[in-house]
Write a protein that holds these residues in place. Structure first.
Motif, PDB file in Angstrom:
ATOM      1  N   GLU A  14       3.303 -10.941  18.429  1.00 32.07           N
ATOM      2  CA  GLU A  14       3.103 -12.293  18.786  1.00 32.07           C
ATOM      3  C   GLU A  14       4.331 -13.178  19.458  1.00 32.07           C
ATOM      4  O   GLU A  14       4.289 -13.440  20.521  1.00 32.07           O
ATOM      5  CB  GLU A  14       2.340 -12.919  17.828  1.00 32.07           C
ATOM      6  N   GLU A  15       5.409 -13.122  18.493  1.00 28.47           N
ATOM      7  CA  GLU A  15       6.393 -14.084  18.851  1.00 28.47           C
ATOM      8  C   GLU A  15       7.678 -13.119  19.484  1.00 28.47           C
ATOM      9  O   GLU A  15       7.928 -12.000  19.064  1.00 28.47           O
ATOM     10  CB  GLU A  15       6.999 -14.687  17.696  1.00 28.47           C
ATOM     11  N   ASP A  16       8.355 -13.530  20.492  1.00 27.74           N
ATOM     12  CA  ASP A  16       9.570 -13.120  21.032  1.00 27.74           C
ATOM     13  C   ASP A  16      10.282 -14.056  21.822  1.00 27.74           C
ATOM     14  O   ASP A  16       9.809 -15.312  22.113  1.00 27.74           O
ATOM     15  CB  ASP A  16       9.120 -11.758  21.864  1.00 27.74           C
ATOM     16  N   SER A  75       6.208  -6.570  24.522  1.00 30.39           N
ATOM     17  CA  SER A  75       7.193  -6.907  23.532  1.00 30.39           C
ATOM     18  C   SER A  75       7.015  -6.071  22.358  1.00 30.39           C
ATOM     19  O   SER A  75       6.053  -5.513  21.950  1.00 30.39           O
ATOM     20  CB  SER A  75       7.079  -8.426  23.183  1.00 30.39           C
ATOM     21  N   HIS A 112       7.543  -7.127  19.352  1.00 30.28           N
ATOM     22  CA  HIS A 112       6.797  -7.861  18.365  1.00 30.28           C
ATOM     23  C   HIS A 112       5.641  -8.268  18.767  1.00 30.28           C
ATOM     24  O   HIS A 112       5.212  -8.348  20.129  1.00 30.28           O
ATOM     25  CB  HIS A 112       7.765  -9.315  18.322  1.00 30.28           C
ATOM     26  N   THR A 120      12.174 -22.352  10.867  1.00 26.29           N
ATOM     27  CA  THR A 120      11.516 -22.082  12.148  1.00 26.29           C
ATOM     28  C   THR A 120      13.144 -21.375  12.981  1.00 26.29           C
ATOM     29  O   THR A 120      12.888 -20.369  13.608  1.00 26.29           O
ATOM     30  CB  THR A 120      11.258 -23.032  13.046  1.00 26.29           C
ATOM     31  N   LEU A 134       9.233 -19.441  21.476  1.00 25.43           N
ATOM     32  CA  LEU A 134       8.834 -18.121  20.878  1.00 25.43           C
ATOM     33  C   LEU A 134       7.364 -17.595  21.779  1.00 25.43           C
ATOM     34  O   LEU A 134       7.311 -16.433  21.581  1.00 25.43           O
ATOM     35  CB  LEU A 134       8.198 -18.326  19.374  1.00 25.43           C
ATOM     36  N   HIS A 135       6.967 -18.250  22.581  1.00 22.35           N
ATOM     37  CA  HIS A 135       5.896 -17.913  23.429  1.00 22.35           C
ATOM     38  C   HIS A 135       5.976 -18.120  24.987  1.00 22.35           C
ATOM     39  O   HIS A 135       5.255 -18.744  25.615  1.00 22.35           O
ATOM     40  CB  HIS A 135       4.665 -18.564  22.992  1.00 22.35           C
ATOM     41  N   TYR A 152      10.041 -25.158  19.617  1.00 30.11           N
ATOM     42  CA  TYR A 152      10.547 -23.747  19.096  1.00 30.11           C
ATOM     43  C   TYR A 152       9.402 -22.933  19.467  1.00 30.11           C
ATOM     44  O   TYR A 152       9.356 -21.527  19.632  1.00 30.11           O
ATOM     45  CB  TYR A 152      11.110 -23.765  17.795  1.00 30.11           C
ATOM     46  N   ASP A 153       8.149 -23.544  19.284  1.00 35.48           N
ATOM     47  CA  ASP A 153       6.766 -22.827  19.598  1.00 35.48           C
ATOM     48  C   ASP A 153       6.712 -22.244  21.007  1.00 35.48           C
ATOM     49  O   ASP A 153       6.524 -21.047  21.340  1.00 35.48           O
ATOM     50  CB  ASP A 153       5.472 -23.381  19.061  1.00 35.48           C
ATOM     51  N   ASN A 203      13.664 -18.171  12.021  1.00 34.84           N
ATOM     52  CA  ASN A 203      12.861 -17.333  12.318  1.00 34.84           C
ATOM     53  C   ASN A 203      13.166 -16.614  13.871  1.00 34.84           C
ATOM     54  O   ASN A 203      13.178 -15.584  14.284  1.00 34.84           O
ATOM     55  CB  ASN A 203      11.383 -17.712  12.434  1.00 34.84           C
ATOM     56  N   VAL A 204      13.722 -17.761  14.645  1.00 34.62           N
ATOM     57  CA  VAL A 204      14.162 -17.447  15.973  1.00 34.62           C
ATOM     58  C   VAL A 204      15.407 -16.435  15.929  1.00 34.62           C
ATOM     59  O   VAL A 204      15.387 -15.821  16.724  1.00 34.62           O
ATOM     60  CB  VAL A 204      14.411 -18.530  16.797  1.00 34.62           C
TER      61      VAL A 204
END
Length: 310
Positions: A186-188, A182, A184, A214, A172-173, A168-169, A217-218
């Motif tokens: 940091e994360e998208d 983006s 956002h 997580t 998100l990156h 998942y990390d 969060n996504v």
């Protein structure tokens, strides 16, 4: 001997004590240690080395030997162990970036092998290749293949929680072919992660708490609620049932903390939408049902106050 350091002064006293004992042992007089006025713990913080850009060799440089060496190494990759392969691939990427007439397409066959492996260090090579060469090596269909494999690994119960969180990390990156700003910080989520993939992002009954947080969060990045009640806000609130069920029966500890964390993430990302009203109603009903969550509710409101101007 164990020392407890709470402040900078304590740190200085301990150092001075060691200097004094050392002086007594050697018979030499040691001057007391004086810390500078601008001393701060940040001075000992390791700073990440900035990524340097690799240029290219001039076009008039003869690179026949370099190309021959690269060709030999590419043929020998299948004989290498995972650790050796990872290191050699990093060096080869630098070499290909140096030579202007070498195409990144030489890594295409290696990409097919790495994207289908369950060896996570080798799978990480896919993202290193993508972040280096972007659209020169990867097409839109390749991106879709990477995302499908990524979601398969992320939902595979045979992998540890740490491996699944790493997936998942990566999601998100995700390095895009087209570098777009983006909304956002940091994360998208990647642009190719369309609605057809959202079903695999919802928490499942056998997911641990960290994986559920997580996933939620996504999901908060996948759905964009509007200013009026819509299906996006309803989808985000209904996805909380995996955490709310335990808290509904009065379970404290990690489930309650995780639930408030997700609610704060929802609020921070969608604070100008109708989702805010749904969050307030949810918090109020939870507090009225279980007053023992008063401390978590107060902390939640304090953090809300910090991020809102009014």
């Amino acid at each position: 001997m164990v020392y407890t350091v709470n402040t900078v002064d304590d740190f200085g006293l301990i150092i001075n004590k060691h200097h004094t004992s050392a002086g007594q042992a050697t018979g030499k007089k040691l001057l007391p240690l004086t810390l500078p006025d601008n001393f701060a713990p940040e001075m000992f913080t390791l700073v990440r080395k900035e990524m340097f850009s690799i240029g290219q060799l001039p076009s008039n440089v003869d690179t026949k030997e370099l190309k021959r060496a690269i060709s030999f190494l590419m043929e020998a990759l299948s004989l290498m162990t995972s650790s050796c392969l990872f290191y050699v691939m990093l060096q080869l990427m630098d070499c290909v970036s140096l030579v202007h007439d070498l195409s990144p397409a030489i890594f295409k066959s290696r990409f097919i092998q790495c994207v289908c492996t369950a060896d996570f260090p080798l799978f990480h090579l896919v993202f290193l290749l993508k972040s280096r060469f972007h659209g020169e090596l990867f097409t839109d269909s390749d991106e879709e293949l990477i995302i499908r494999r990524l979601l398969i690994y992320a939902n595979n119960p045979s992998f540890t929680s740490g491996h699944r969180l790493l997936c998942y990390d990566w999601l998100l990156h995700f390095p895009e072919n087209q570098q777009q700003p983006s909304i956002h910080s940091e994360e998208d989520i990647p642009a190719t992660l369309d609605y057809s993939y959202y079903a695999s992002l919802f928490p499942r009954v056998f997911d641990d708490i960290n994986t559920k947080v997580t996933k939620l969060n996504v999901l908060s990045l996948c759905f964009e609620p509007g200013n009026t009640p819509d299906s996006a806000a309803a989808m985000l609130m209904s996805s909380l049932v995996c955490l709310h069920k335990s808290v509904h029966y009065g379970v404290t500890g990690r489930p309650a903390i995780a639930l408030y964390r997700v609610l704060f993430t929802y609020y921070r990302r969608h604070q100008n939408t109708t989702l805010v009203d749904d969050i307030y109603k949810f918090i109020l009903s939870l507090f009225m049902e279980h007053p023992k969550f008063a401390s978590q509710t107060i902390d939640f409101l304090e953090y809300i106050r910090e991020i809102t101007a009014d």
